[in-house]
Design a protein around this motif. Structure first.
Motif, PDB file in Angstrom:
ATOM      1  N   LEU A  76       0.840  -1.197   0.000  1.00 16.67           N
ATOM      2  CA  LEU A  76       0.000   0.000   0.000  1.00 16.67           C
ATOM      3  C   LEU A  76       0.873   1.243   0.000  1.00 16.67           C
ATOM      4  O   LEU A  76       1.896   1.297   0.673  1.00 16.67           O
ATOM      5  N   LYS A  77       0.445   2.242  -0.748  1.00 17.77           N
ATOM      6  CA  LYS A  77       1.201   3.472  -0.852  1.00 17.77           C
ATOM      7  C   LYS A  77       0.224   4.636  -0.925  1.00 17.77           C
ATOM      8  O   LYS A  77      -0.765   4.576  -1.654  1.00 17.77           O
ATOM      9  N   LEU A  78       0.493   5.677  -0.150  1.00 10.66           N
ATOM     10  CA  LEU A  78      -0.349   6.865  -0.188  1.00 10.66           C
ATOM     11  C   LEU A  78      -0.095   7.647  -1.466  1.00 10.66           C
ATOM     12  O   LEU A  78       1.030   7.669  -1.969  1.00 10.66           O
ATOM     13  N   PRO A  79      -1.119   8.303  -1.992  1.00  9.89           N
ATOM     14  CA  PRO A  79      -0.894   9.153  -3.164  1.00  9.89           C
ATOM     15  C   PRO A  79       0.038  10.306  -2.807  1.00  9.89           C
ATOM     16  O   PRO A  79       0.155  10.685  -1.650  1.00  9.89           O
ATOM     17  N   GLU A  80       0.673  10.861  -3.806  1.00  5.77           N
ATOM     18  CA  GLU A  80       1.565  11.997  -3.591  1.00  5.77           C
ATOM     19  C   GLU A  80       0.779  13.174  -3.036  1.00  5.77           C
ATOM     20  O   GLU A  80      -0.285  13.521  -3.540  1.00  5.77           O
ATOM     21  N   GLN A  81       1.317  13.790  -1.995  1.00  7.59           N
ATOM     22  CA  GLN A  81       0.695  14.981  -1.449  1.00  7.59           C
ATOM     23  C   GLN A  81       1.361  16.201  -2.066  1.00  7.59           C
ATOM     24  O   GLN A  81       2.526  16.143  -2.462  1.00  7.59           O
ATOM     25  N   PRO A  82       0.629  17.294  -2.159  1.00  9.10           N
ATOM     26  CA  PRO A  82       1.219  18.491  -2.765  1.00  9.10           C
ATOM     27  C   PRO A  82       2.414  18.967  -1.942  1.00  9.10           C
ATOM     28  O   PRO A  82       2.430  18.850  -0.726  1.00  9.10           O
ATOM     29  N   LYS A  83       3.411  19.497  -2.637  1.00  7.61           N
ATOM     30  CA  LYS A  83       4.607  20.017  -1.967  1.00  7.61           C
ATOM     31  C   LYS A  83       4.307  21.428  -1.482  1.00  7.61           C
ATOM     32  O   LYS A  83       4.165  22.354  -2.276  1.00  7.61           O
ATOM     33  N   VAL A  84       4.159  21.566  -0.177  1.00  8.33           N
ATOM     34  CA  VAL A  84       3.875  22.850   0.436  1.00  8.33           C
ATOM     35  C   VAL A  84       4.913  23.073   1.524  1.00  8.33           C
ATOM     36  O   VAL A  84       5.192  22.170   2.310  1.00  8.33           O
ATOM     37  N   GLU A  85       5.468  24.265   1.559  1.00  5.56           N
ATOM     38  CA  GLU A  85       6.451  24.594   2.600  1.00  5.56           C
ATOM     39  C   GLU A  85       5.713  24.829   3.918  1.00  5.56           C
ATOM     40  O   GLU A  85       4.841  25.686   4.009  1.00  5.56           O
ATOM     41  N   ILE A  86       6.065  24.051   4.913  1.00  6.27           N
ATOM     42  CA  ILE A  86       5.443  24.175   6.232  1.00  6.27           C
ATOM     43  C   ILE A  86       6.466  24.797   7.162  1.00  6.27           C
ATOM     44  O   ILE A  86       7.588  24.316   7.287  1.00  6.27           O
ATOM     45  N   GLY A  87       6.063  25.888   7.806  1.00  4.26           N
ATOM     46  CA  GLY A  87       6.961  26.623   8.684  1.00  4.26           C
ATOM     47  C   GLY A  87       7.072  26.004  10.069  1.00  4.26           C
ATOM     48  O   GLY A  87       6.564  24.910  10.342  1.00  4.26           O
ATOM     49  N   ILE A  88       7.705  26.744  10.949  1.00  8.01           N
ATOM     50  CA  ILE A  88       8.003  26.249  12.291  1.00  8.01           C
ATOM     51  C   ILE A  88       6.741  25.951  13.094  1.00  8.01           C
ATOM     52  O   ILE A  88       6.690  24.965  13.834  1.00  8.01           O
ATOM     53  N   TRP A  89       5.705  26.761  12.948  1.00 13.14           N
ATOM     54  CA  TRP A  89       4.470  26.528  13.700  1.00 13.14           C
ATOM     55  C   TRP A  89       3.813  25.232  13.255  1.00 13.14           C
ATOM     56  O   TRP A  89       3.343  24.454  14.087  1.00 13.14           O
ATOM     57  N   GLY A  90       3.748  25.005  11.956  1.00 12.05           N
ATOM     58  CA  GLY A  90       3.158  23.778  11.432  1.00 12.05           C
ATOM     59  C   GLY A  90       3.938  22.545  11.860  1.00 12.05           C
ATOM     60  O   GLY A  90       3.368  21.506  12.192  1.00 12.05           O
ATOM     61  N   LYS A  91       5.263  22.645  11.884  1.00 11.47           N
ATOM     62  CA  LYS A  91       6.103  21.517  12.297  1.00 11.47           C
ATOM     63  C   LYS A  91       5.918  21.209  13.778  1.00 11.47           C
ATOM     64  O   LYS A  91       5.897  20.046  14.186  1.00 11.47           O
ATOM     65  N   ARG A  92       5.774  22.254  14.589  1.00 10.32           N
ATOM     66  CA  ARG A  92       5.536  22.028  16.025  1.00 10.32           C
ATOM     67  C   ARG A  92       4.178  21.377  16.250  1.00 10.32           C
ATOM     68  O   ARG A  92       4.039  20.499  17.104  1.00 10.32           O
ATOM     69  N   HIS A  93       3.175  21.804  15.495  1.00 14.06           N
ATOM     70  CA  HIS A  93       1.849  21.190  15.634  1.00 14.06           C
ATOM     71  C   HIS A  93       1.879  19.738  15.157  1.00 14.06           C
ATOM     72  O   HIS A  93       1.228  18.879  15.756  1.00 14.06           O
ATOM     73  N   LEU A  94       2.650  19.467  14.113  1.00 15.66           N
ATOM     74  CA  LEU A  94       2.799  18.094  13.627  1.00 15.66           C
ATOM     75  C   LEU A  94       3.372  17.200  14.725  1.00 15.66           C
ATOM     76  O   LEU A  94       2.857  16.110  14.981  1.00 15.66           O
ATOM     77  N   ARG A  95       4.432  17.652  15.392  1.00 16.15           N
ATOM     78  CA  ARG A  95       5.022  16.861  16.485  1.00 16.15           C
ATOM     79  C   ARG A  95       4.019  16.643  17.609  1.00 16.15           C
ATOM     80  O   ARG A  95       3.939  15.569  18.200  1.00 16.15           O
ATOM     81  N   TYR A  96       3.230  17.674  17.898  1.00 15.84           N
ATOM     82  CA  TYR A  96       2.198  17.561  18.934  1.00 15.84           C
ATOM     83  C   TYR A  96       1.159  16.513  18.548  1.00 15.84           C
ATOM     84  O   TYR A  96       0.788  15.669  19.362  1.00 15.84           O
ATOM     85  N   LEU A  97       0.688  16.547  17.312  1.00 15.73           N
ATOM     86  CA  LEU A  97      -0.300  15.560  16.854  1.00 15.73           C
ATOM     87  C   LEU A  97       0.266  14.145  16.905  1.00 15.73           C
ATOM     88  O   LEU A  97      -0.411  13.215  17.361  1.00 15.73           O
ATOM     89  N   GLU A  98       1.487  13.972  16.426  1.00 16.46           N
ATOM     90  CA  GLU A  98       2.097  12.637  16.423  1.00 16.46           C
ATOM     91  C   GLU A  98       2.196  12.068  17.828  1.00 16.46           C
ATOM     92  O   GLU A  98       1.951  10.878  18.037  1.00 16.46           O
ATOM     93  N   LYS A  99       2.531  12.904  18.781  1.00 18.76           N
ATOM     94  CA  LYS A  99       2.761  12.437  20.150  1.00 18.76           C
ATOM     95  C   LYS A  99       1.474  12.296  20.962  1.00 18.76           C
ATOM     96  O   LYS A  99       1.297  11.317  21.682  1.00 18.76           O
ATOM     97  N   HIS A 100       0.570  13.268  20.849  1.00 18.17           N
ATOM     98  CA  HIS A 100      -0.590  13.323  21.734  1.00 18.17           C
ATOM     99  C   HIS A 100      -1.915  12.933  21.088  1.00 18.17           C
ATOM    100  O   HIS A 100      -2.872  12.635  21.798  1.00 18.17           O
TER     101      HIS A 100
END
Length: 119
Positions: free
Chosen positions: A18-42
């Motif tokens: 199984l493979k996910l379709p390609e997601q659009p290439k969007v630059e995610i800044g520091i706030w988005g990356k911090r929220h990503l880590r929060y979602l992954e963990k919590h």
């Protein structure tokens, strides 16, 4: 047109590749990356749902943009309320830097509480 499904042998089992379709290439800044880590963990279920529905990148880009706007708006509002302006910067640069750092730290904490570490 039928999609060909391939399988991989894992012990006694054949598992589909199984493979996910390609997601659009969007630059995610520091706030988005911090929220990503929060979602992954919590909130791993929400993270997985966004990832598998191919909505994660767009969601994080939106959070990043909103958080960035909120941060700069708060810094400007707090600086104006406290009289931290260009005149203070010209008169006493060290005091201006100290007060602006304090304002930026408070604005950052508000953004964390309101947007980044909340779902």
């Amino acid at each position: 047109m039928a999609t060909k499904i391939t399988y991989t042998q894992q012990g006694d089992y054949l598992l589909p590749d199984l493979k996910l379709p390609e997601q659009p290439k969007v630059e995610i800044g520091i706030w988005g990356k911090r929220h990503l880590r929060y979602l992954e963990k919590h909130h791993p279920i929400i993270y997985t749902n966004l990832l598998t529905s191919c909505k994660l990148t767009a969601y994080l880009a939106d959070i990043d943009e909103q958080a960035e706007d909120m941060f700069f708006r708060l810094v400007n509002q707090l600086a104006k309320q406290e009289g931290v302006n260009e005149k203070l910067k010209a008169d006493n640069q060290m005091l201006w830097v100290a007060r602006m750092n304090n304002i930026r730290n408070r604005a950052e904490e508000i953004v964390y509480q309101e947007m980044i570490y909340k779902f």
